[in-house]
Each structure stands twice: as structure tokens, then as C-alpha cells.
Design a protein around this motif. Sequence first.
Motif, PDB file in Angstrom:
ATOM      1  N   ARG A  90     -91.012 107.990  90.206  1.00 24.14           N
ATOM      2  CA  ARG A  90     -91.999 107.716  91.268  1.00 24.14           C
ATOM      3  C   ARG A  90     -92.291 106.063  91.139  1.00 24.14           C
ATOM      4  O   ARG A  90     -93.001 105.624  91.885  1.00 24.14           O
ATOM      5  CB  ARG A  90     -93.293 108.388  91.630  1.00 24.14           C
ATOM      6  CG  ARG A  90     -92.965 110.012  91.575  1.00 24.14           C
ATOM      7  CD  ARG A  90     -92.061 110.095  93.114  1.00 24.14           C
ATOM      8  NE  ARG A  90     -92.716 109.565  94.234  1.00 24.14           N
ATOM      9  CZ  ARG A  90     -92.026 109.711  95.326  1.00 24.14           C
ATOM     10  NH1 ARG A  90     -90.810 110.136  95.560  1.00 24.14           N
ATOM     11  NH2 ARG A  90     -92.535 108.706  96.575  1.00 24.14           N
ATOM     12  N   TYR A  91     -91.654 105.459  90.098  1.00 21.75           N
ATOM     13  CA  TYR A  91     -91.990 104.100  89.910  1.00 21.75           C
ATOM     14  C   TYR A  91     -91.791 103.249  91.322  1.00 21.75           C
ATOM     15  O   TYR A  91     -90.731 103.494  91.953  1.00 21.75           O
ATOM     16  CB  TYR A  91     -91.193 103.660  88.914  1.00 21.75           C
ATOM     17  CG  TYR A  91     -91.326 101.966  88.461  1.00 21.75           C
ATOM     18  CD1 TYR A  91     -92.438 101.866  87.812  1.00 21.75           C
ATOM     19  CD2 TYR A  91     -90.425 101.139  88.952  1.00 21.75           C
ATOM     20  CE1 TYR A  91     -92.349 100.297  87.549  1.00 21.75           C
ATOM     21  CE2 TYR A  91     -90.525  99.774  88.662  1.00 21.75           C
ATOM     22  CZ  TYR A  91     -91.376  99.441  87.657  1.00 21.75           C
ATOM     23  OH  TYR A  91     -91.658  98.332  87.431  1.00 21.75           O
ATOM     24  N   PRO A  92     -92.532 102.352  91.632  1.00 20.78           N
ATOM     25  CA  PRO A  92     -93.518 101.713  90.854  1.00 20.78           C
ATOM     26  C   PRO A  92     -95.152 102.560  90.774  1.00 20.78           C
ATOM     27  O   PRO A  92     -96.024 101.936  90.288  1.00 20.78           O
ATOM     28  CB  PRO A  92     -93.782 100.385  91.357  1.00 20.78           C
ATOM     29  CG  PRO A  92     -93.537 100.801  92.896  1.00 20.78           C
ATOM     30  CD  PRO A  92     -92.573 101.728  92.784  1.00 20.78           C
ATOM     31  N   ASN A 149     -88.275 103.808  95.364  1.00 21.35           N
ATOM     32  CA  ASN A 149     -89.497 104.130  96.084  1.00 21.35           C
ATOM     33  C   ASN A 149     -90.372 103.260  96.807  1.00 21.35           C
ATOM     34  O   ASN A 149     -91.198 103.418  97.419  1.00 21.35           O
ATOM     35  CB  ASN A 149     -90.531 104.766  94.982  1.00 21.35           C
ATOM     36  CG  ASN A 149     -89.653 105.814  94.512  1.00 21.35           C
ATOM     37  OD1 ASN A 149     -89.220 106.975  95.088  1.00 21.35           O
ATOM     38  ND2 ASN A 149     -89.701 105.969  93.230  1.00 21.35           N
ATOM     39  N   MET A 150     -89.908 101.765  96.664  1.00 18.69           N
ATOM     40  CA  MET A 150     -90.823 100.827  97.017  1.00 18.69           C
ATOM     41  C   MET A 150     -90.548 100.416  98.572  1.00 18.69           C
ATOM     42  O   MET A 150     -89.406 100.512  99.280  1.00 18.69           O
ATOM     43  CB  MET A 150     -90.095  99.539  96.105  1.00 18.69           C
ATOM     44  CG  MET A 150     -90.287  99.488  94.720  1.00 18.69           C
ATOM     45  SD  MET A 150     -89.861  98.236  94.076  1.00 18.69           S
ATOM     46  CE  MET A 150     -90.049  98.664  92.258  1.00 18.69           C
ATOM     47  N   LEU A 151     -91.651 100.179  99.120  1.00 15.51           N
ATOM     48  CA  LEU A 151     -91.873 100.102 100.495  1.00 15.51           C
ATOM     49  C   LEU A 151     -91.638  98.702 100.916  1.00 15.51           C
ATOM     50  O   LEU A 151     -91.303  98.446 102.100  1.00 15.51           O
ATOM     51  CB  LEU A 151     -93.075 100.532 101.070  1.00 15.51           C
ATOM     52  CG  LEU A 151     -93.429 102.118 100.710  1.00 15.51           C
ATOM     53  CD1 LEU A 151     -94.764 102.408 101.397  1.00 15.51           C
ATOM     54  CD2 LEU A 151     -92.168 102.790 101.394  1.00 15.51           C
ATOM     55  N   ASP A 152     -91.712  97.944 100.130  1.00 14.73           N
ATOM     56  CA  ASP A 152     -91.735  96.389 100.222  1.00 14.73           C
ATOM     57  C   ASP A 152     -90.255  96.052  99.935  1.00 14.73           C
ATOM     58  O   ASP A 152     -89.822  96.152  98.670  1.00 14.73           O
ATOM     59  CB  ASP A 152     -92.645  95.455  99.462  1.00 14.73           C
ATOM     60  CG  ASP A 152     -92.787  94.037  99.776  1.00 14.73           C
ATOM     61  OD1 ASP A 152     -91.738  93.495 100.180  1.00 14.73           O
ATOM     62  OD2 ASP A 152     -93.526  93.274  99.480  1.00 14.73           O
ATOM     63  N   PRO A 153     -89.403  95.508 100.800  1.00 17.38           N
ATOM     64  CA  PRO A 153     -87.924  95.072 100.418  1.00 17.38           C
ATOM     65  C   PRO A 153     -87.993  94.047  99.593  1.00 17.38           C
ATOM     66  O   PRO A 153     -87.074  93.793  98.682  1.00 17.38           O
ATOM     67  CB  PRO A 153     -87.313  94.898 101.749  1.00 17.38           C
ATOM     68  CG  PRO A 153     -88.477  94.506 102.795  1.00 17.38           C
ATOM     69  CD  PRO A 153     -89.393  95.442 102.307  1.00 17.38           C
ATOM     70  N   ILE A 154     -88.797  93.122  99.799  1.00 16.74           N
ATOM     71  CA  ILE A 154     -88.890  91.882  98.783  1.00 16.74           C
ATOM     72  C   ILE A 154     -89.180  92.345  97.259  1.00 16.74           C
ATOM     73  O   ILE A 154     -88.624  91.859  96.267  1.00 16.74           O
ATOM     74  CB  ILE A 154     -89.643  90.804  99.219  1.00 16.74           C
ATOM     75  CG1 ILE A 154     -89.219  90.166 100.628  1.00 16.74           C
ATOM     76  CG2 ILE A 154     -89.828  89.635  98.164  1.00 16.74           C
ATOM     77  CD1 ILE A 154     -87.864  89.791 100.590  1.00 16.74           C
ATOM     78  N   GLU A 155     -90.116  93.277  97.221  1.00 12.86           N
ATOM     79  CA  GLU A 155     -90.721  93.566  95.901  1.00 12.86           C
ATOM     80  C   GLU A 155     -89.253  94.482  95.433  1.00 12.86           C
ATOM     81  O   GLU A 155     -89.014  94.369  94.208  1.00 12.86           O
ATOM     82  CB  GLU A 155     -91.546  94.502  96.001  1.00 12.86           C
ATOM     83  CG  GLU A 155     -92.195  95.163  94.674  1.00 12.86           C
ATOM     84  CD  GLU A 155     -93.194  96.109  94.803  1.00 12.86           C
ATOM     85  OE1 GLU A 155     -94.284  96.057  94.251  1.00 12.86           O
ATOM     86  OE2 GLU A 155     -93.392  97.137  95.501  1.00 12.86           O
TER      87      GLU A 155
END
Length: 586
Positions: free
Chosen positions: A260-262, A495-501
Motif C-alpha cells: 500500500r506504499y506510500p 497507489n499514488m494519486l498524485d501523478p507527479i509524485e
Amino acid sequence: MSQLTTMYIPVCGTMGTCSLNSEQDTLPHVFSQCPDCSCEPDCFFRNKCCYEMFFKSKYVHCRDVTVRSSIIKNKIFSFVVDTCPPHSDKELVEKCEKTRNTVELMRNPPVVNLRTQISYWNQFCAFCHGVNSTVDWNLSIECFEKIDFNYLSSHEDILAVADRKNCSIDHLYTFYSACSIPESIVTTCNVSGTWVEFDLDIKKACESDYYLKYEHFKNVFCAMCNPPILSESVPVKVCNHYQEDEFERACLDQPATALRYPYRNIYCSACVLTPSSPGLIYYTSSYLRDKQHYPFENRMHTLFVAEDILPVIEAERKKLTTKKIPDPDDRINYDVSKLVNISGAAFAEKTCSSNFVHLYEDHDIESNSCSCHVGCTTSCCDDVALTQPISCINNAFPPSTVSSGRYMYYVLNRDDITDKTLYSLCNAQNTDDISQLLPVTHYSQGSAASYRNVYCLIAKQQTSSLVSIEKLNNLLIFTTPWVAIISCPKSVALNMLDPIEFLQYTADVNCTKSLYPSNDSIVCNTENADINKCNQTGTWRSFDADILEACEQSEKYRFPILYDNALNVSYKNKFCKICNPHPLPY
């Protein structure tokens, strides 16, 4: 089983579990991207068994139902009941479970109970489970050539012909429960080399017959023993909404999991407030066995909506300085009107409009042999071909304009844009904003055109600097952002919702990035012609600087190559033909 559940819940929540202890039963329900599954006894024959049901079953296994394989098609695997219950008749047990040769397999096909849709390895396996009403699976034979097997009287004869003609023979049933696993799926532990804490239960669960795809893994347990690599620049997140509730308690009480990272676990993802960023994203992934160094391929799909894009436009509009829109004549180094007239006289070509690019979208193209569509390339009418702002790019991410790129899209960088804000965003390369980095393809009236980014599209389509949510969403419905392909040496978290992240994280762990254009993007013309400069034939007597410029400096994709079959010669474009005329006979 309880150990598997303890490992499963931090990844997927309680969805997909069939039995919980009292503490687990009080956990809050949370949205999960884990696949749906069933705790019903017949789940095997729906391909949706939850892991507890699968591992509790002693009688159902994945079996190869191919009798004779060939290069015509892949082998077929299906779940069937293939063992008998304890204390069954010994003769039935032997007939059910015995190993058979090819002819014996043809004589003893799998059977199905039509009422329950449960399939058995053979009729004897059905008998020992008290099922006497069954129907045989069909025998399917496929060959390279048409062969009539109806005249053959025995299974031995059928097999002999199949061997001679290299045919495939399979047992098939319309609703068979497939358990074949694609090659793009990870099926064993530690393929990624990232599994540090060995767990025998996880290893057995991963390498069992249990197949319920999780990302690019055979099941969630294979993902557990191939955990994603982490990055120091992206810390693990826990609840940040500053109010204690059931999600925060579950976030801290449940074990941490790398899957589930981050986020620390799935409950933490439900109570972390993430700053908004343009673009809704989702991921698809696959494991490419033939790519030794970057086998984990992840695709980032993006969707833009007006509610995300308008704040970017408004923020840019409030800035004191924006990019100056250059004069249209700064890019065009020739007299367009003169060249259109010369071409019209030489080749009888029509034009899209007297005002050229400004009006060609509304032109009646049906009566024209050339195209006036946005995004036309070598088929454009001369006035459009000479003036439309189009460039080639490579498939790097972010893309770069190149002279010999493979893909083509619009770069609106002159009089096509009258709004300074949209011009600035169209030409920006802000690495903190995915909406400025991704090319998009827009579909309209049966045609498609690609743009440098969504703001170039908006600038092209808007007739006013006032952009409404409704109007913009109507535009974006028919717009497809290109897909970013992230190829990685190790498994990564999705799992990241922010594409830049996500882009920063995958850069930290040594992934490579490229673009996958839309299916309707246009490939740049890279073909070379015999004549690509003026007066190569030594026959040009009337020098004209505009014709010279159009012949030698215009990009290959603006005009089609012209072929002179009589002379067996090709010209880069029509203007190269004009400045390399046939010698006049004396």
C-alpha cells in the motif's frame, strides 16, 4: 489460514475474507482495488474464489484439459473436481485419480453437472461425489488443413491422423472455468529480488494453483513476496486529518505493508488528505519476461476534467507575466499567398479558405481532393500545409520536438492562439503539472488531431478567453491523453494519486519513462526522396527565394513525396519539383 488473513487485511481490508476474528470484524469498510471474490462453495466454477475458500477445498484443482498440443493454439487449463472424498469406494478412487495415456483421456473426458455447473475430471470423480447425472465435455480438434474425422471409427484412428497432421485436441465445455495464467503474470516469489522477510505460508499461497489476478501478479500473495521497492524521497504516510476516528485507529493498529506504499496500510490511505493535482490517474501493469533489465512495465493512464484544468488556467491568468505571443511572420519565412498561387497554377490544387488556417475547419472538404481537417499532414491543401503549426516529437517523456521523430502532434505556437494565458500554458514545460507534460488526442467529426498538451487543444478550440466548466468538459470527453509507460527493474507501488509524485518516485528507483501515443496519432514521414534541393537537375532558370525555402526548409511531413515514374525520380515535395523542371526539348 489466520496468518494469511493477518497479512491480507492491511492490503485489501476485510473485503475478500470469508471469516474474521472478533477484532477484525470491527474494522471499518474501506474502498479496495483488490479483485472481487466469492465465499460460495461453487466459486471455483465462477473463477472468483476468495483465498480461504480455495485453500480449504481438497477436491478441486487446475488441470490440463488438452489431449494433444500443437503450435496451432496454447494449452487449455480448467478447474475440475479431480479427487474423491475420504472413505470413497477404492475402485472409484483409482478410476478417478489414475494417470491415463492420450487415448484413455479421449475415452474418459471431463464431465459437467448441468444443474450445478460443476465439472469433474471424469465420470468416476463425479460418481465418488454422489453425482450421477453428467454430460461429457466436447472433443475439439483443430488442424492447419480441413480434415473430415467423421469417417474414423476409433480414438486410435483420430489420434493417428492428428499426430500425422499436427492437430491439437482439447476437451472443451462452453462454461469451463479457465485457470490458464498469462505469461505477463508473476507466479513465483522474489522475482523482483525485493523480498526480505521470508514467510513459508505466503510462499505456498503464491505458488499454489490459486489464480485471482492482483496487478501483474497471479494473486495478492505473489505480490506480497515480490514487494515494491521504496524511495527515501517519498515517506510512508499515516493519517493527517487530525481527528481520531475508526480509520485512524485501524491505520495505526493494523500491520504495515509495502503493497500500500506510500501509505502504511489500506486504512491509512482512507484518512490521508492528498493535495489536489490536475489529472485523475489509474495504472495497468504487466511483467515482461523477455525484458531482462526492465521487466516491470507500468502504464499511467490519465483523465482530465474541467474542475482540475480551470484552476490552472485561472492561476496562470493571475500571474503578472506571461509568454508573449510571437508574430505569425516570425516562423514563416516565405510568402504563403504567392506559393499557393504558384502551386495552384502548376498542380491545379484547391485551397481551404482565403484566410488560410483561420477558417479551414469549417470548409466543405468533401468537394476538395486535399484535406482541410485539423491534424492533416501530407494530405493537406497547400494553404494549410504551409501554415499549420505542427511538429514531430520523440516518444520520450516528457517529449521533445525533433527533426526525425516518430510521432506527430500539434504545437500551436502562433496566430492560432490569441489568449496569452493559454499560449503560455501550451508552451510550458512545468514538471510539477502532468497536464502540461502529456500530449493529448482530440476526436471530432470522425477525425483525430494530437496536441502538445491539453492547453494547446483548449486554445485551438476556444473562441473566447472565458472558459466554462460545461464547455470544457464537453471538449475533454472526446480527448484522450497519451499514456506514460514506466519501465522498472523492480516492482513498484501503484497507489499514488498524485501523478507527479508517482513520476518522482519511479525516477528515484531507476525506472525509465516513455510515451505510448493514442492509436490515432500520426507517424511522421521519414522517407527520403531522390531530389530534396532546388536545381539539382541544373534546369531551374527562374530563381525564387520562396520556392527555394519551401522546397528545402519545409518539414517532410507537410507535403507528400512526388514520384515521376517516367524519369524514375522522387521529389521531396511539389516545390522541389517546381525548382527542378524537366529540360525543354530543342
